[in-house]
Design a protein around this motif. Structure first.
Motif, PDB file in Angstrom:
ATOM      1  N   PRO A  32       1.128  -9.177   6.553  1.00 19.83           N
ATOM      2  CA  PRO A  32       0.760  -7.783   6.846  1.00 19.83           C
ATOM      3  C   PRO A  32       1.084  -6.906   5.642  1.00 19.83           C
ATOM      4  N   CYS A  33       0.315  -5.884   5.444  1.00 23.10           N
ATOM      5  CA  CYS A  33       0.540  -4.992   4.309  1.00 23.10           C
ATOM      6  C   CYS A  33       1.866  -4.252   4.455  1.00 23.10           C
ATOM      7  N   LEU A  34       2.628  -4.203   3.370  1.00 24.27           N
ATOM      8  CA  LEU A  34       3.787  -3.326   3.330  1.00 24.27           C
ATOM      9  C   LEU A  34       3.237  -1.908   3.259  1.00 24.27           C
ATOM     10  N   PRO A  35       3.369  -1.121   4.321  1.00 23.81           N
ATOM     11  CA  PRO A  35       2.605   0.123   4.403  1.00 23.81           C
ATOM     12  C   PRO A  35       3.082   1.235   3.488  1.00 23.81           C
ATOM     13  N   PHE A  36       4.387   1.316   3.270  1.00 23.02           N
ATOM     14  CA  PHE A  36       4.924   2.474   2.560  1.00 23.02           C
ATOM     15  C   PHE A  36       5.191   2.151   1.099  1.00 23.02           C
ATOM     16  N   GLY A  37       4.927   3.128   0.232  1.00 24.24           N
ATOM     17  CA  GLY A  37       5.142   2.935  -1.189  1.00 24.24           C
ATOM     18  C   GLY A  37       5.792   4.158  -1.807  1.00 24.24           C
ATOM     19  N   MET A  38       5.671   4.255  -3.117  1.00 25.29           N
ATOM     20  CA  MET A  38       6.247   5.374  -3.860  1.00 25.29           C
ATOM     21  C   MET A  38       5.173   6.452  -4.020  1.00 25.29           C
ATOM     22  N   GLY A  76       0.812  -1.212   0.000  1.00 24.86           N
ATOM     23  CA  GLY A  76       0.000   0.000   0.000  1.00 24.86           C
ATOM     24  C   GLY A  76       0.840   1.254   0.000  1.00 24.86           C
ATOM     25  N   SER A  77       0.332   2.279   0.657  1.00 27.09           N
ATOM     26  CA  SER A  77       1.027   3.557   0.749  1.00 27.09           C
ATOM     27  C   SER A  77       0.424   4.341   1.906  1.00 27.09           C
ATOM     28  N   VAL A  78       1.228   5.196   2.497  1.00 28.16           N
ATOM     29  CA  VAL A  78       0.748   6.157   3.487  1.00 28.16           C
ATOM     30  C   VAL A  78       0.908   7.529   2.856  1.00 28.16           C
ATOM     31  N   GLU A  79      -0.212   8.108   2.456  1.00 25.87           N
ATOM     32  CA  GLU A  79      -0.199   9.342   1.688  1.00 25.87           C
ATOM     33  C   GLU A  79      -1.524  10.069   1.838  1.00 25.87           C
TER      34      GLU A  79
END
Length: 233
Positions: A60-66, A26-29
């Motif tokens: 678990p979701c890989l939280p950080f993305g591009m 995913g992503s934290v944005e």
């Protein structure tokens, strides 16, 4: 099932008979009025619900993305392409060492799709494995249901507004935002992107009725389940 509910020996026993697993990313944005973690929340939830009847473990979701486009919004975390490719490669190598040979990556963030060439290269080095990248929100059946509901659907609009991505005490307007100028946004840095995007919605309503969202979610879960169950050869 969630991998957190298993111990190592249970994983070892399972991969001897079923070598599938699911890795949400995913992503934290910024997501306008919705949770900063919207992409990771949705990717993990759709994965868990899809995999549950099949008994396939979900990491678990890989939280950080591009997410460099949103770097000027506080709370956003962005990983560089070179670093992200290394992280994904290390995870795939670890999964392979653990016995998994059929890996479904459930992606919740469009900015993560540049990993596609890496997956091809990785499978060339691991010809005994299959890896699929499933962009759950724009998979054919799910996107068709979204467009059937409302053709004005975009990042941080109603299409990501589920009960589990809302923030308590953060009211969401019941209005329609006009489409941003994508070309103008695409040619500037993150700070000017923020000035041109505003609160974060690209275009469309900020919310739609929960029964409509539930219908879309059901399609998404079923479509993700088919990706877990089928199409590995």
């Amino acid at each position: 099932m969630r991998i957190r509910d298993m111990n190592w020996s249970q994983v070892e026993a399972r991969v001897a008979g079923d070598d599938r697993c699911v890795l949400p990313i995913g992503s934290v944005e910024q997501h306008a009025y919705l949770s900063l973690a919207t992409d990771m929340i949705l990717a993990e939830k759709v994965s868990v619900e899809a995999a549950e009847p099949l008994g396939v473990p979900v990491y678990p979701c890989l939280p950080f993305g591009m997410a460099s486009s949103f770097a000027a919004y506080p709370g956003t975390i962005s990983i560089t392409l070179r670093s992200y490719i290394g992280v994904i490669e290390d995870i795939l190598d670890s999964l392979h060492r653990g016995g998994f040979r059929r890996i479904l990556i459930v992606n919740g963030h469009g900015g993560n799709t540049p990993v596609n060439p890496l997956l091809s290269e990785w499978m060339n080095r691991h010809p005994d494995s299959s890896v699929k990248l499933h962009d759950w929100w724009r998979a054919p059946a799910t996107m068709a249901k979204v467009l059937e509901t409302d053709a004005q659907a975009s990042h941080a609009s109603w299409m990501e507004n589920f009960p589990w991505t809302r923030i308590e005490g953060a009211p969401i307007p019941n209005t329609v935002k006009q489409r941003i100028d994508f070309a103008a946004v695409g040619r500037v840095d993150a700070l000017r992107k923020r000035e041109r995007i505003g609160e974060g919605n690209y275009h469309g309503r900020f919310q739609r009725p929960d029964d409509e969202m539930a219908a879309i979610w059901q399609v998404a879960v079923e479509e993700t389940r088919r990706e877990i169950a089928e199409g590995w050869h």
